[in-house]
Design a protein around this motif. Structure first.
Motif, PDB file in Angstrom:
ATOM      1  N   GLU A 147       0.835  -1.201   0.000  1.00 58.79           N
ATOM      2  CA  GLU A 147       0.000   0.000   0.000  1.00 58.79           C
ATOM      3  C   GLU A 147       0.873   1.255   0.000  1.00 58.79           C
ATOM      4  OE1 GLU A 147      -3.938  -1.277   2.586  1.00 58.79           O
ATOM      5  OE2 GLU A 147      -2.195  -0.471   3.623  1.00 58.79           O
ATOM      6  N   GLU A 148       0.331   2.316  -0.561  1.00 59.00           N
ATOM      7  CA  GLU A 148       0.996   3.609  -0.433  1.00 59.00           C
ATOM      8  C   GLU A 148       0.803   4.085   1.004  1.00 59.00           C
ATOM      9  OE1 GLU A 148       1.469   7.669  -3.014  1.00 59.00           O
ATOM     10  OE2 GLU A 148      -0.529   6.764  -2.916  1.00 59.00           O
ATOM     11  N   ALA A 149       1.899   4.473   1.646  1.00 59.13           N
ATOM     12  CA  ALA A 149       1.847   4.842   3.062  1.00 59.13           C
ATOM     13  C   ALA A 149       0.992   6.088   3.280  1.00 59.13           C
ATOM     14  CB  ALA A 149       3.253   5.067   3.588  1.00 59.13           C
ATOM     15  N   PHE A 150       0.324   6.128   4.413  1.00 62.86           N
ATOM     16  CA  PHE A 150      -0.561   7.243   4.747  1.00 62.86           C
ATOM     17  C   PHE A 150       0.163   8.578   4.681  1.00 62.86           C
ATOM     18  CE2 PHE A 150      -2.333  10.168   7.914  1.00 62.86           C
ATOM     19  CZ  PHE A 150      -3.653  10.240   7.495  1.00 62.86           C
ATOM     20  N   TYR A 151       1.391   8.637   5.194  1.00 65.45           N
ATOM     21  CA  TYR A 151       2.108   9.913   5.259  1.00 65.45           C
ATOM     22  C   TYR A 151       2.762  10.298   3.928  1.00 65.45           C
ATOM     23  CZ  TYR A 151       1.325   9.305  10.235  1.00 65.45           C
ATOM     24  OH  TYR A 151       0.727   9.113  11.452  1.00 65.45           O
ATOM     25  N   VAL A 152       2.653   9.434   2.921  1.00 62.54           N
ATOM     26  CA  VAL A 152       3.121   9.788   1.580  1.00 62.54           C
ATOM     27  C   VAL A 152       2.049  10.574   0.842  1.00 62.54           C
ATOM     28  CG1 VAL A 152       3.836   8.864  -0.675  1.00 62.54           C
ATOM     29  CG2 VAL A 152       4.674   7.810   1.416  1.00 62.54           C
ATOM     30  N   ASN A 153       0.794  10.249   1.136  1.00 64.08           N
ATOM     31  CA  ASN A 153      -0.307  10.908   0.437  1.00 64.08           C
ATOM     32  C   ASN A 153      -1.549  10.930   1.334  1.00 64.08           C
ATOM     33  OD1 ASN A 153      -2.155  11.937  -1.343  1.00 64.08           O
ATOM     34  ND2 ASN A 153      -2.091  10.229  -2.785  1.00 64.08           N
ATOM     35  N   PRO A 154      -1.800  12.049   2.019  1.00 64.03           N
ATOM     36  CA  PRO A 154      -2.930  12.132   2.950  1.00 64.03           C
ATOM     37  C   PRO A 154      -4.274  12.399   2.281  1.00 64.03           C
ATOM     38  CG  PRO A 154      -1.681  14.166   3.003  1.00 64.03           C
ATOM     39  CD  PRO A 154      -0.956  13.262   2.061  1.00 64.03           C
ATOM     40  N   LEU A 155      -4.367  12.187   0.984  1.00 60.84           N
ATOM     41  CA  LEU A 155      -5.630  12.357   0.269  1.00 60.84           C
ATOM     42  C   LEU A 155      -6.274  10.982   0.086  1.00 60.84           C
ATOM     43  CD1 LEU A 155      -6.072  14.659  -2.858  1.00 60.84           C
ATOM     44  CD2 LEU A 155      -7.333  12.545  -2.607  1.00 60.84           C
ATOM     45  N   PRO A 156      -7.545  10.793   0.461  1.00 61.86           N
ATOM     46  CA  PRO A 156      -8.574  11.817   0.660  1.00 61.86           C
ATOM     47  C   PRO A 156      -8.805  12.228   2.114  1.00 61.86           C
ATOM     48  CG  PRO A 156      -9.614   9.683   0.513  1.00 61.86           C
ATOM     49  CD  PRO A 156      -8.126   9.446   0.367  1.00 61.86           C
ATOM     50  N   ASP A 157      -8.214  11.561   3.076  1.00 64.26           N
ATOM     51  CA  ASP A 157      -8.570  11.754   4.484  1.00 64.26           C
ATOM     52  C   ASP A 157      -8.413  13.191   4.966  1.00 64.26           C
ATOM     53  OD1 ASP A 157      -8.476   8.589   5.241  1.00 64.26           O
ATOM     54  OD2 ASP A 157      -6.811   9.167   3.941  1.00 64.26           O
ATOM     55  N   CYS A 158      -7.299  13.845   4.588  1.00 68.56           N
ATOM     56  CA  CYS A 158      -6.964  15.150   5.171  1.00 68.56           C
ATOM     57  C   CYS A 158      -6.960  16.286   4.158  1.00 68.56           C
ATOM     58  CB  CYS A 158      -5.598  15.069   5.844  1.00 68.56           C
ATOM     59  SG  CYS A 158      -5.501  13.783   7.112  1.00 68.56           S
ATOM     60  N   LEU A 159      -7.488  16.043   2.959  1.00 71.10           N
ATOM     61  CA  LEU A 159      -7.558  17.080   1.933  1.00 71.10           C
ATOM     62  C   LEU A 159      -8.958  17.086   1.337  1.00 71.10           C
ATOM     63  CD1 LEU A 159      -4.129  16.355   0.199  1.00 71.10           C
ATOM     64  CD2 LEU A 159      -4.691  18.427   1.473  1.00 71.10           C
ATOM     65  N   CYS A 160      -9.535  18.282   1.212  1.00 73.81           N
ATOM     66  CA  CYS A 160     -10.880  18.426   0.659  1.00 73.81           C
ATOM     67  C   CYS A 160     -10.835  19.449  -0.467  1.00 73.81           C
ATOM     68  CB  CYS A 160     -11.861  18.907   1.724  1.00 73.81           C
ATOM     69  SG  CYS A 160     -11.877  17.915   3.233  1.00 73.81           S
ATOM     70  N   GLN A 161     -11.736  19.328  -1.421  1.00 73.24           N
ATOM     71  CA  GLN A 161     -11.772  20.290  -2.520  1.00 73.24           C
ATOM     72  C   GLN A 161     -12.461  21.572  -2.086  1.00 73.24           C
ATOM     73  OE1 GLN A 161     -13.359  17.751  -5.741  1.00 73.24           O
ATOM     74  NE2 GLN A 161     -11.546  18.335  -6.882  1.00 73.24           N
ATOM     75  N   GLY A 162     -11.843  22.696  -2.408  1.00 72.90           N
ATOM     76  CA  GLY A 162     -12.393  23.994  -2.043  1.00 72.90           C
ATOM     77  C   GLY A 162     -11.443  25.087  -2.472  1.00 72.90           C
ATOM     78  N   GLU A 163     -11.826  26.330  -2.271  1.00 79.06           N
ATOM     79  CA  GLU A 163     -11.019  27.475  -2.670  1.00 79.06           C
ATOM     80  C   GLU A 163     -10.241  28.026  -1.494  1.00 79.06           C
ATOM     81  OE1 GLU A 163     -13.355  30.393  -4.578  1.00 79.06           O
ATOM     82  OE2 GLU A 163     -13.988  29.087  -6.219  1.00 79.06           O
ATOM     83  N   LEU A 164      -9.004  28.442  -1.761  1.00 71.83           N
ATOM     84  CA  LEU A 164      -8.162  29.043  -0.740  1.00 71.83           C
ATOM     85  C   LEU A 164      -8.551  30.512  -0.581  1.00 71.83           C
ATOM     86  CD1 LEU A 164      -5.759  28.043   0.987  1.00 71.83           C
ATOM     87  CD2 LEU A 164      -4.248  29.117  -0.655  1.00 71.83           C
ATOM     88  N   PRO A 165      -8.999  30.928   0.583  1.00 74.53           N
ATOM     89  CA  PRO A 165      -9.459  32.313   0.753  1.00 74.53           C
ATOM     90  C   PRO A 165      -8.350  33.330   0.546  1.00 74.53           C
ATOM     91  CG  PRO A 165      -9.237  31.218   2.883  1.00 74.53           C
ATOM     92  CD  PRO A 165      -9.068  30.160   1.827  1.00 74.53           C
TER      93      PRO A 165
END
Length: 534
Positions: free
Chosen positions: A507-525
């Motif tokens: 498996e790809e390690a969690f800390y190599v790619n935290p998507l989708p758990d810790c990244l959501c789609q949206g705009e940076l204010p």
């Protein structure tokens, strides 16, 4: 007679005046022909304008702010993307493409707990943690133990750093990380204390090697039951103790809060790291190259390509004499053909040239002492003279507090790598994986992951003179890496057909790619950007 002379003089004056004007006009036309703006010359587009002197001044690159294209220096004119013929189709691609971050598809950090998340429950006991490995292996392990403490309702005692590994580093937690910040940042998640209470110093402790890649059931049903007999549980190892996938979202986000918010480097390390970044930025946009060509890496992996027989023997002896390295007999040719070896400095130089990075590109070498020193660095140095390192950017006095502490020196490299415009690891080890994941979390900053298995086949053809450096090689390398630049994508699951522990390892390690758990789609204010410096 006098009138005739006067007429002749007038005519002569007119002729001289006409001649002077004609010569002046020719000179003026000549100047305009030589210095005519390239954007107005037929056949030239704005994207092929030569850079003005002011354009060489460094600017922080973004999708709206890029460098003007430049022509590759003459001594690199044989590179596949270069051409001496202005106006032909062989011009160097715009440098903006070399530095431009990949698409992040509007994914932004989202690590806040859900509405059902509760404050930490009453502690059932104390969790002691003995971390293992180098800096980045310990980082991941510490963050996993934060999540484990939450799962089993434990008070986490500040973890002990590994002092027995290859590097023999005597650093304590507070030497490397901001201890007070770590405790306060996690206050709403778990209780963290600096030392075990005195009354429990002599209490019986149960020592466990927590099972690798375990889920909630293991910790709730097997580890938590130990509280019935013991007040103190000691985790003998910290790395890979928690599954990458199939955990509750709040646990996954807690891991991210621990890794990317709570686990901040100590103030002295962050200050020195920022100083190194600023000094690199003075040279312009830069590449951070994690050149994993140190003695321990080569000895552990058994990779000996381009080394002398004496060097190969030395590395074999190190491997045989290191008790906790279980594999002793290694076929270096097989290792290399499977892509299990780090790229050599020479190979990195060929790789960067093929991608199109010009010789004046500033490169920060994020590494310890390179095995063989100048003898193995000369080929890379010849292609890219602006090779920098901690030792070149800082004085002996500035580095003195960190020298002889491998974890602290590695932390400085980590900071410069995270903040670089482009990050390239020569090997996918713990440092490379940790930096890649952090850069993904911070907005998918450009990270080029070399396809070592594919590159080895091309490099061997170069060595065998079946191929030459040029357009064909460059095109193949560029095509090979179009989808290896750190763009937003979901974390990879296990390789199909694998079972048991091999399934988790694939498996790809969690800390190599935290998507989708810790990244959501949206705009940076407000178009703001994120930095590790706070």
């Amino acid at each position: 007679m006098l009138k005739r002379r006067r007429r002749a003089v007038v005519v002569l004056r007119k002729l001289l005046t006409f001649a002077i004007c004609f010569i002046g006009l020719l000179a003026l036309l000549s100047v305009h022909l030589h210095f005519f703006p390239s954007s107005q010359v037929p056949g030239f587009s704005d994207s092929h304008k030569l850079p003005a002197q002011r354009e060489f001044k460094h600017q922080r690159l973004s999708t709206e702010n890029s460098w003007t294209q430049e022509i590759v220096p003459l001594h690199l004119s044989k590179a596949p993307v270069a051409s001496r013929k202005l106006g032909s189709a062989n011009l160097v691609p715009g440098l903006d493409k070399l530095w431009k971050p990949p698409s992040n598809r509007d994914f932004l950090p989202c690590v806040e707990p859900s509405v059902n998340y509760t404050p930490p429950m009453e502690s059932r006991g104390y969790l002691l943690v003995h971390t293992n490995g180098g800096l980045n292996q310990m980082r991941a392990g510490i963050c996993d133990m934060v999540a484990v403490a939450r799962i089993i309702n434990a008070t986490l005692v500040i973890p002990e750093l590994d002092k027995q590994s290859f590097w023999q580093d005597t650093s304590n937690f507070s030497d490397v990380f901001d201890e007070d910040h770590f405790i306060s940042a996690l206050a709403k998640d778990i209780k963290v204390i600096k030392k075990l209470p005195k009354e429990l110093a002599s209490a019986t402790k149960v020592v466990r090697h927590f099972r690798s890649w375990s889920g909630m059931d293991y910790y709730e049903e097997e580890i938590a039951t130990l509280w019935e007999e013991y007040q103190v549980i000691r985790a003998a190892k910290s790395d890979s103790r928690l599954a990458n996938n199939n955990l509750p979202l709040d646990i996954q986000r807690l891991r991210c809060r621990a890794c990317y918010q709570a686990l901040r480097f100590s103030p002295k390390i962050e200050a020195m790291g920022k100083l190194l970044v600023d000094r690199m930025r003075a040279h312009g946009p830069y590449i951070a190259l994690h050149l994993r060509y140190e003695k321990d890496m080569l000895a552990f992996s058994g990779c000996t390509h381009d080394l002398s027989s004496t060097e190969a023997d030395e590395l074999r002896m190190i491997r045989e004499n290191t008790s906790y390295w279980k594999v002793k007999e290694i076929d270096p040719l097989e290792q290399r053909s499977k892509g299990f070896c780090p790229l050599t400095p020479k190979e990195v130089g060929i790789f960067l040239s093929a991608l199109g990075y010009p010789s004046k590109t500033p490169i920060y070498i994020a590494a310890g002492e390179i095995y063989g020193g100048d003898s193995h660095m000369s080929a890379l140095q010849a292609r890219y003279p602006l090779l920098m390192s901690k030792e070149k950017l800082a004085s002996v006095e500035e580095l003195e507090p960190f020298v002889n502490h491998a974890s602290q020196m590695a932390a400085l490299d980590y900071i410069v790598s995270i903040e670089s415009d482009v990050f390239i690891p020569s090997y996918s080890g713990n440092m490379a994986r940790a930096v890649e994941g952090h850069r993904r979390f911070l907005g998918h900053r450009k990270t080029i992951s070399p396809d070592r298995k594919g590159l080895v086949r091309l490099f061997d053809k170069l060595d065998q003179e079946k191929m030459k450096e040029g357009r064909n090689l460059a095109n193949r390398i560029i095509e090979m890496h179009k989808r290896r630049q750190g763009s937003a994508r979901k974390r990879k699951g296990p390789i199909s057909g694998t079972k048991g522990m091999d399934r988790f390892r694939s498996e790809e390690a969690f800390y190599v790619n935290p998507l989708p758990d810790c990244l959501c789609q949206g705009e940076l204010p407000n178009g703001s950007t994120t930095s590790i410096f706070r």
